[in-house]
Design an enzyme around this catalytic site. Structure first.
Site, PDB file in Angstrom:
ATOM      1  N   HIS A 232      27.774  12.101 -84.309  1.00  0.00           N
ATOM      2  CA  HIS A 232      27.734  11.781 -85.318  1.00  0.00           C
ATOM      3  C   HIS A 232      28.801  13.081 -86.175  1.00  0.00           C
ATOM      4  CE1 HIS A 232      25.724  16.030 -86.150  1.00  0.00           C
ATOM      5  NE2 HIS A 232      24.778  15.770 -85.961  1.00  0.00           N
ATOM      6  N   CYS A 255      23.283  17.609 -80.996  1.00  0.00           N
ATOM      7  CA  CYS A 255      23.865  16.095 -81.523  1.00  0.00           C
ATOM      8  C   CYS A 255      25.002  15.945 -80.838  1.00  0.00           C
ATOM      9  CB  CYS A 255      23.714  15.487 -82.396  1.00  0.00           C
ATOM     10  SG  CYS A 255      21.970  14.988 -82.794  1.00  0.00           S
TER      11      CYS A 255
END
Length: 279
Positions: A232, A255
């Site tokens: 992301h 992430c």
């Protein structure tokens, strides 16, 4: 009493006929033999097959049949290379999910409703799966391609992602196992020591335009690779202001953070079902 057994594709049905007491008076022996011959005719004569079951309105992982094969044929008209074997396996699931993503539908891998309707439409260029891609950044391509082509890579698409945590780099490839071509590369920020990024082999999963974290920051253009682990963008507030743009070192909760344009590149260009290696 005479019993005649007829075996059909849907099961076994037994019909019982009671002989009338006056049957011997109505038919002579020759006539009775004729009745026996007629009664034993094959219900499905040679060359004539029973009708196929009607296509189902909902098809999902694990289903098998000609209606699944029909869906696979329709997916291939949209540019995919799904085996038309009538088996709704992982390859078909990922292709359906990518099809749904391109059509703005819920990416659940289930063929029903709007997904089924869109599969029946004539393919348009803006929603076609594209097996080849242009090179955006071939930085150090020969070295990186030499590394990945020696690895055991697996992908349900013509794309592959390799993440090097020591280098804090993401590499995007197009091609096939042993013949990968580097088409893009960019910096990232992986998980910290306390919240490390998972390593291993994965596949691109669901995607979304953005989500809000527990502390209220906005992460844009996410692409799943394992459970809650995602590619992301860097962090923004609700008004679109940059909160944390750290790249090139460990900084996330697990992430893979990317510059906004690079998160969007994966979101737009790397199909669902593409292989991923994080090492």
């Amino acid at each position: 009493m005479k019993r005649v057994l007829l075996i059909g594709i849907v099961g076994i049905i037994i019909f019982s006929f009671s002989a009338c007491s006056s049957l011997s008076d109505m038919y002579n022996k020759k006539d009775t033999q004729k009745i026996n011959v007629v009664s034993n005719i094959n219900p499905h004569p040679k060359g004539k097959k029973p009708a196929s079951p009607a296509p189902r309105n909902i098809l999902k992982a694990g289903d098998k049949g000609n209606d699944v094969k029909d869906i696979q044929k329709r997916l291939n008209k949209f540019g995919y290379t799904v085996n038309e074997d009538g088996d709704f396996g992982e390859q078909t699931v990922y292709a359906v999910m990518d099809f749904q993503h391109r059509h703005g539908l819920t990416t659940d891998g289930i063929v029903k409703g709007s997904t089924l309707d869109d599969l029946k439409k004539k393919p348009a260029s803006d929603v076609m799966y594209k097996p080849t891609a242009q090179v955006v950044s071939g930085f150090n391509s020969a070295e990186v391609e030499g590394i990945i082509d020696k690895l055991d890579t697996s992908s349900y698409t013509d794309y592959y992602i390799m993440v090097s945590i020591p280098q804090q780099m993401v590499y995007i490839f197009n091609g096939s196992s042993g013949k990968w071509k580097l088409i893009n590369s960019f910096q990232c920020a992986s998980g910290t020591g306390g919240t490390p990024t998972v390593k291993g082999h994965f596949f691109v999963g669901i995607k979304g335009p953005q989500f809000e974290s527990q502390n209220g920051v906005i992460l844009k253009y996410f692409t799943q690779f394992q459970g809650n682990y995602l590619f992301h963008s860097v962090l923004f507030d609700k008004r679109g202001n940059l909160v944390d743009g750290t790249l090139g070192r460990s900084a996330s909760h697990g992430c893979i953070r990317l510059a906004l344009e690079n998160a969007k590149y994966i979101y737009d260009n790397v199909p669902i079902g593409s292989g991923i290696l994080i090492q």
